[in-house]
Design a protein around this motif. Structure first.
Motif, PDB file in Angstrom:
ATOM      1  N   VAL A  16       3.450   4.979  -0.810  1.00  0.00           N
ATOM      2  CA  VAL A  16       3.328   4.124  -1.996  1.00  0.00           C
ATOM      3  C   VAL A  16       2.933   2.707  -1.586  1.00  0.00           C
ATOM      4  O   VAL A  16       2.127   2.058  -2.259  1.00  0.00           O
ATOM      5  CB  VAL A  16       4.643   4.116  -2.798  1.00  0.00           C
ATOM      6  N   THR A  17       3.485   2.228  -0.473  1.00  0.00           N
ATOM      7  CA  THR A  17       3.148   0.878  -0.022  1.00  0.00           C
ATOM      8  C   THR A  17       1.665   0.755   0.311  1.00  0.00           C
ATOM      9  O   THR A  17       1.055  -0.287   0.056  1.00  0.00           O
ATOM     10  CB  THR A  17       3.988   0.507   1.210  1.00  0.00           C
ATOM     11  N   VAL A  18       1.098   1.815   0.884  1.00  0.00           N
ATOM     12  CA  VAL A  18      -0.332   1.795   1.208  1.00  0.00           C
ATOM     13  C   VAL A  18      -1.153   1.768  -0.074  1.00  0.00           C
ATOM     14  O   VAL A  18      -2.112   0.996  -0.201  1.00  0.00           O
ATOM     15  CB  VAL A  18      -0.717   3.014   2.068  1.00  0.00           C
ATOM     16  N   PHE A  19      -0.789   2.613  -1.027  1.00  0.00           N
ATOM     17  CA  PHE A  19      -1.516   2.643  -2.298  1.00  0.00           C
ATOM     18  C   PHE A  19      -1.491   1.281  -2.982  1.00  0.00           C
ATOM     19  O   PHE A  19      -2.530   0.756  -3.409  1.00  0.00           O
ATOM     20  CB  PHE A  19      -0.907   3.705  -3.214  1.00  0.00           C
ATOM     21  N   LEU A  20      -0.299   0.695  -3.098  1.00  0.00           N
ATOM     22  CA  LEU A  20      -0.185  -0.591  -3.780  1.00  0.00           C
ATOM     23  C   LEU A  20      -0.899  -1.690  -3.016  1.00  0.00           C
ATOM     24  O   LEU A  20      -1.500  -2.587  -3.634  1.00  0.00           O
ATOM     25  CB  LEU A  20       1.288  -0.951  -3.978  1.00  0.00           C
ATOM     26  N   TRP A  21      -0.867  -1.661  -1.690  1.00  0.00           N
ATOM     27  CA  TRP A  21      -1.576  -2.676  -0.911  1.00  0.00           C
ATOM     28  C   TRP A  21      -3.083  -2.564  -1.121  1.00  0.00           C
ATOM     29  O   TRP A  21      -3.788  -3.568  -1.227  1.00  0.00           O
ATOM     30  CB  TRP A  21      -1.229  -2.548   0.569  1.00  0.00           C
TER      31      TRP A  21
ATOM     32  N   GLY B 129      -3.302  -4.480   6.561  1.00  0.00           N
ATOM     33  CA  GLY B 129      -2.141  -4.037   5.813  1.00  0.00           C
ATOM     34  C   GLY B 129      -1.620  -2.690   6.279  1.00  0.00           C
ATOM     35  O   GLY B 129      -2.106  -2.113   7.261  1.00  0.00           O
ATOM     36  N   PRO B 130      -0.626  -2.152   5.574  1.00  0.00           N
ATOM     37  CA  PRO B 130      -0.077  -0.834   5.917  1.00  0.00           C
ATOM     38  C   PRO B 130      -1.119   0.261   5.772  1.00  0.00           C
ATOM     39  O   PRO B 130      -2.032   0.147   4.955  1.00  0.00           O
ATOM     40  CB  PRO B 130       1.073  -0.653   4.908  1.00  0.00           C
ATOM     41  N   ARG B 131      -0.972   1.310   6.568  1.00  0.00           N
ATOM     42  CA  ARG B 131      -1.961   2.379   6.573  1.00  0.00           C
ATOM     43  C   ARG B 131      -1.316   3.723   6.269  1.00  0.00           C
ATOM     44  O   ARG B 131      -0.117   3.902   6.428  1.00  0.00           O
ATOM     45  CB  ARG B 131      -2.664   2.440   7.933  1.00  0.00           C
ATOM     46  N   ALA B 132      -2.185   4.670   5.886  1.00  0.00           N
ATOM     47  CA  ALA B 132      -1.710   6.015   5.598  1.00  0.00           C
ATOM     48  C   ALA B 132      -1.123   6.631   6.859  1.00  0.00           C
ATOM     49  O   ALA B 132      -1.522   6.314   7.972  1.00  0.00           O
ATOM     50  CB  ALA B 132      -2.859   6.875   5.077  1.00  0.00           C
ATOM     51  N   GLY B 133      -0.176   7.525   6.670  1.00  0.00           N
ATOM     52  CA  GLY B 133       0.500   8.139   7.797  1.00  0.00           C
ATOM     53  C   GLY B 133       1.875   7.559   8.027  1.00  0.00           C
ATOM     54  O   GLY B 133       2.686   8.113   8.764  1.00  0.00           O
ATOM     55  N   GLN B 134       2.137   6.404   7.381  1.00  0.00           N
ATOM     56  CA  GLN B 134       3.453   5.801   7.480  1.00  0.00           C
ATOM     57  C   GLN B 134       4.351   6.397   6.389  1.00  0.00           C
ATOM     58  O   GLN B 134       3.924   6.624   5.280  1.00  0.00           O
ATOM     59  CB  GLN B 134       3.367   4.282   7.314  1.00  0.00           C
ATOM     60  N   ALA B 135       5.582   6.648   6.704  1.00  0.00           N
ATOM     61  CA  ALA B 135       6.521   7.206   5.719  1.00  0.00           C
ATOM     62  C   ALA B 135       7.213   6.059   4.984  1.00  0.00           C
ATOM     63  O   ALA B 135       7.291   4.947   5.500  1.00  0.00           O
ATOM     64  CB  ALA B 135       7.543   8.082   6.433  1.00  0.00           C
ATOM     65  N   PRO B 136       7.772   6.301   3.780  1.00  0.00           N
ATOM     66  CA  PRO B 136       7.691   7.555   3.039  1.00  0.00           C
ATOM     67  C   PRO B 136       6.364   7.694   2.299  1.00  0.00           C
ATOM     68  O   PRO B 136       5.706   6.699   2.042  1.00  0.00           O
ATOM     69  CB  PRO B 136       8.849   7.442   2.055  1.00  0.00           C
ATOM     70  N   ALA B 137       6.001   8.905   1.951  1.00  0.00           N
ATOM     71  CA  ALA B 137       4.747   9.138   1.238  1.00  0.00           C
ATOM     72  C   ALA B 137       4.996  10.070   0.065  1.00  0.00           C
ATOM     73  O   ALA B 137       5.873  10.925   0.111  1.00  0.00           O
ATOM     74  CB  ALA B 137       3.707   9.751   2.171  1.00  0.00           C
ATOM     75  N   TRP B 138       4.234   9.877  -0.996  1.00  0.00           N
ATOM     76  CA  TRP B 138       4.300  10.799  -2.120  1.00  0.00           C
ATOM     77  C   TRP B 138       3.063  11.665  -2.071  1.00  0.00           C
ATOM     78  O   TRP B 138       1.993  11.254  -1.612  1.00  0.00           O
ATOM     79  CB  TRP B 138       4.388  10.071  -3.459  1.00  0.00           C
ATOM     80  N   ARG B 139       3.240  12.901  -2.518  1.00  0.00           N
ATOM     81  CA  ARG B 139       2.104  13.804  -2.523  1.00  0.00           C
ATOM     82  C   ARG B 139       2.226  14.749  -3.703  1.00  0.00           C
ATOM     83  O   ARG B 139       3.298  15.262  -4.009  1.00  0.00           O
ATOM     84  CB  ARG B 139       2.064  14.622  -1.236  1.00  0.00           C
TER      85      ARG B 139
END
Length: 406
Positions: free
Chosen positions: A78-83, A357-367
């Motif tokens: 979620v942090t990656v998406f929002l960033w 910024g933060p990148r995909a692969g970092q937890a937690p993640a929604w799917r």
């Protein structure tokens, strides 16, 4: 037109190029609306564009559609998406707000720190005070709505109803009925200013348009084909705006049953059909006339154009003689500035912020779990073009304002 034999590249930034092209036309509708209202009318053109504020509805529907299309089945923190969304919209918002405030001050109009802060914090559409709502950059109110949409998007994607064919059908039907009910609710609000804020600007009201875009995007991504082709969908949208011309001549804007609010609420289902038809045409490899090099380029500039054009109108209005001359000068100047802003500010800053910024692969993640949605022998991911999903994480995501997912 029959499908092309050439495979369609659905992996890059403009994986649905017709939607990028449509962004330009929607932005043009908004620009012509502001020109008609603030710079003087041009016969014929102004009549059609008098309620061009409906272009913002298009961007809200498009935003939900493209975000759902892009993130369906992907594992993204979620942090990656929002960033990514922050990187996409905020740098240009900050730059144009500074420019807008400078224009206000040059014109001798004071701007409150509260209005500027609310704009930069993307909360100004929640405030009914016109000074706060429009004090930073008047055109930027829609980004406050978009910020709310981004916050709730991961929650929407997790809803069981959104994850099923039947649920999406119900949601789409409820959205279509609800926008009509919202328009009718205007009869309960006597004050035209309060009515305009509650039905035109408030994010809770506009979320129906975004939600309809989300379920439509998921439906198309999972194999649903819209009932109309692209050009019939375009004809419906044009017909709607033509119908507003005699309506606006008969009913003053201040009345609840005028086309002022109806123009952007009742057109919501038509824009959902238009976006779905354009996306399906791209998936089928059909030539639409909307995905050419220059149309796509203008679509890239549309977000900057949306944020800059009203500032240019403000500065030039009253200083240029002749309505047509003023219109042409505003169009040329604002579009030129938008091109420069996109290439030298908006796109470079977005890429830099995404890199740091933060990148995909970092937890937690929604799917969203892959589902067949009734397609025998296929998951939702395999029912689409596999290469699009595999490359989506490295592709630049596209939005209100607008880019593909704004």
């Amino acid at each position: 037109m029959p499908p092309s034999t050439t495979p369609v590249d659905l992996t890059g930034r403009d994986r649905l190029p017709s939607l990028t092209g449509l962004r330009f036309w929607a932005a043009l509708l908004v620009v012509l609306y502001h020109l008609s209202r603030q710079a003087g009318e041009i016969p014929g053109v102004s009549a059609l564009a008098w309620y061009g504020r409906s272009g913002v509805t298009f961007f809200f529907v498009l935003s939900g559609f493209v975000l759902a299309w892009t993130y369906d089945g992907r594992r993204v923190p979620v942090t990656v998406f929002l960033w990514r969304r922050f990187a996409r919209i905020w740098p240009l918002l900050a730059a144009t707000t500074a420019l807008s405030v400078a224009a206000w001050l040059a014109l001798g109009k004071a701007v409150t720190a509260k209005a500027v802060a609310a704009t930069l914090l993307l909360v100004h559409a929640w405030v009914p005070d016109p000074v706060v709502l429009r004090g930073g950059n008047p055109a930027a109110w829609s980004l406050s709505d978009e910020a709310f949409f981004y916050l709730i998007f991961p929650l929407l994607m997790a809803l069981p109803a959104v994850r099923s064919v039947r649920g999406r059908r119900w949601i789409a039907g409820v959205c279509c009925v609800a926008v009509v009910a919202l328009w009718l609710s205007g009869a309960l609000l006597d004050d035209s200013g309060t009515r305009a804020w509650a039905l035109d600007y408030l994010p809770l009201t506009r979320v129906l348009q975004f939600l309809l875009g989300v379920v439509t995007g998921l439906a198309v991504a999972r194999g649903w084909r819209p009932p109309l082709g692209l050009w019939p969908a375009i004809a419906l949208v044009l017909g709607w705006h033509l119908a507003l011309v005699p309506w606006s001549a008969a009913v003053p804007d201040a009345l609840w049953y005028s086309p002022y609010t109806a123009s952007h609420l009742l057109v919501t289902p038509l824009f959902a059909l238009l976006v779905a038809a354009a996306a399906q045409a791209d998936r089928d490899g059909r030539t639409t006339g909307l995905g050419g090099t220059w149309t796509v380029r203008l679509g890239h500039w549309s977000y900057a154009w949306y944020l800059l054009h009203e500032i240019v109108i403000r500065v030039l209005a009253g200083r240029v003689h002749g309505t047509l001359t003023l219109w042409l000068l505003v169009l040329a100047t604002s579009l030129g500035l938008s091109a420069a802003a996109y290439h030298w500010l908006e796109h470079p800053l977005e890429r830099w912020l995404r890199a740091v910024g933060p990148r995909a692969g970092q937890a937690p993640a929604w799917r969203w779990p892959a589902q067949s949605d009734g397609v025998p022998g296929k998951s939702s991911r395999s029912a689409r073009t596999d290469v699009r999903s595999a490359a989506a994480d490295r592709a630049q995501s596209s939005p209100p304002g607008p880019d593909n997912a704004r």
